[in-house]
Each structure stands twice: as structure tokens, then as C-alpha cells.
Design a protein around this motif. Structure first.
Motif: not given
Length: 282
Positions: A60-65, A67-68, A98, A102, A104, A107
């Protein structure tokens, strides 16, 4: 997503079952990992949570939304176990990194929440608030959601940036005068402003006033959105304020809230610590 709906309605066993079925089909599905992380947290199954997150990290560490956010859940387990350096390491190496990259909102609020939880545990987070403020400060006047506003206020209070804290609260007060059809602004007077005021009072050491503002809202906080796990920071804030208050009624309230918390999450190390602190103070 079905699993997440189940866990937010407290059907934890079924939520775990559905999420595990999803992972059997798609091991890289960060949403299923996210649901299981919630389940283990809400049931205070800390060791299971730690082992699960570590064993699945590569998926899951590469999930864009997410992961963090999943790292945030992982850090909560470390806080439960008093492994604060491990939680700070996740903040530094994953969440804040992150967040800066991002911008986000998910995040960003996770970063604010994690530092606040650590500070309530008595952890010195050093200059991290000042660094995080550089991300949150440009959003002081956004007022998109109360959930975001509360987290931005955590950052300005943590960084001791009183002017930014004041601007956020005053902006919310202005919007509350003519909220129009905006549902978030409509809740400003009844939920948003008093919660912000409670946070400010707590930061200033006025614990009794913080309880007076926050306790009547404990069943209305759900209206701001977010998950049970995310909103739990306000439960913790109320408990800390009640335990620290000089008002005897508030102290009793704090103990009652802890008994309630223990019934909902039996075996939580964090709850046990809070109970011990409450008894030591009284």
C-alpha cells in the motif's frame, strides 16, 4: 468502501471479514488495508495492527491518496504503545514529507492531528509545528470545512502563532453571520466556533472553560465529518481538559469519560495511561 461503511457503523467483525476478502483478491488495495487499520484501532488490538501494517506496507505504500493516511494509522498504534519516537519517525519520513510534496488536505490534517496527539501525551515535538504551519497557514481563510479549520487551528496554536489563530476564528465568526446555504458555515455558530474556542482555552491552560465549551458538543462533533478515528482527537481533548480542570465536577466527568472509553475500547494502553494519570491527580 463497503468495509469502511461497516466499521463506521461499528460492525467491526464484518468490516474486517469484507476487507480481508478484498485483500485476497487485490493485495495492493489500500482502501482494504485502511479499513482493517480502523478495525484494529477501534478494538484496541494494537499488536495485531502493528503486525498487519508492517506485513502489508510494500503493497500500500505507493498508493497516491491513502499511503500517508495509512502511515498515520500505523503511527497511532505506536502512540498507544508509548513508542513516541517511532511515531515521530513516521511523521518525519512519511506523513510530513508527503504533506509538503502534495499539499493534500488529508495529508495535512493527518500531520496536524498526529502532532496534537503526541503533545497531549507529553511529547516535545520541537520545531515541527513551525514547519507544518508553512503548509497550513495559506489555508487560514479557506473555511471549506470545519474539520479542516480545526486542524489548521491545531497548527497555529502549536506554533504559537496567535495572529493566525485569531484570524481563523474571526473569519469563521464573520461567515457565521450570513452563512447562506453553505452547510459548514451554518454549523459555525453551533459547532465550529465553540470547538475552536475550546481549543484556544485549552492551549491557554483554561481547562475548565474548555470543558464547558466542548462537553455539550460531544454528540454533535460527528457533524463535521471525518471518521470515528479522526474525530477521536476531540474526545481525547475533552478528557485531558476534564482531568486537568480544577473543577471537581469536571474531574469526575473525566473519570466517567475514561470508564466509558474503556468500555468501548477495552484493553487500550492509552486509556489505561489516562486513567492512571487521572487517579494520580486526584
Amino acid at each position: 468502501m463497503y468495509s469502511f461503511g461497516l466499521l463506521e457503523t461499528k460492525a467491526y467483525d464484518q468490516a474486517e471479514k469484507v476487507a480481508m476478502e478484498g485483500l485476497a483478491l487485490a493485495p495492493e488495495d489500500a482502501w482494504s488495508v485502511h479499513s482493517v487499520a480502523h478495525v484494529y484501532e477501534m478494538r484496541a488490538e494494537v499488536e495485531k495492527g502493528l503486525k498487519f501494517m508492517e506485513s502489508r506496507e510494500k503493497d500500500w505504500q505507493k498508493s497516491d491518496m491513502l499511503a500517508s493516511h495509512n502511515y498515520w494509522h500505523w503511527a497511532l498504534y505506536f502512540i498507544e504503545k508509548e513508542q513516541y519516537e517511532a511515531a515521530l519517525d513516521i511523521f518525519d519520513s512519511q506523513i510530513f514529507r508527503r504533506c509538503k510534496a502534495t499539499g493534500s488536505m488529508l495529508d495535512t490534517v493527518d500531520a496536524c492531528s498526529l502532532l496534537s496527539r503526541l503533545e497531549m501525551e507529553g511529547v516535545c515535538v520541537k520545531d515541527r509545528w513551525r514547519e507544518l504551519l508553512q503548509v497550513t497557514q495559506p489555508h487560514t481563510d479557506d473555511h471549506v470545512t470545519l474539520f479542516n479549520d480545526f486542524h489548521f487551528l491545531m497548527a497555529s496554536l502549536g506554533a504559537k502563532e496567535s495572529a493566525t489563530s485569531r484570524r481563523l476564528l474571526e473569519g469563521l465568526q464573520e461567515l457565521a453571520k450570513e452563512p447562506g446555504v453553505n452547510q459548514q458555515h451554518q454549523m459555525a455558530n453551533t459547532v465550529g466556533i465553540p470547538v475552536c474556542q475550546a481549543m484556544v482555552e485549552y492551549d491557554h491552560g483554561n481547562y475548565s472553560r474548555a470543558v464547558e465549551l466542548l462537553y455539550p458538543l460531544r454528540y454533535n462533533i460527528v457533524k463535521i465529518g471525518g471518521s470515528d478515528a479522526q474525530r477521536d482527537i476531540f474526545n481525547q481533548l475533552l478528557i485531558h481538559a476534564a482531568v486537568k480542570s480544577e473543577n471537581e465536577h469536571h474531574k469526575k466527568l473525566g473519570r466517567c469519560l475514561l470508564v466509558e472509553r474503556d468500555a468501548v475500547r477495552p484493553g487500550s494502553p492509552l486509556t489505561t495511561r489516562l486513567m492512571q494519570r487521572a487517579m494520580a491527580l486526584h
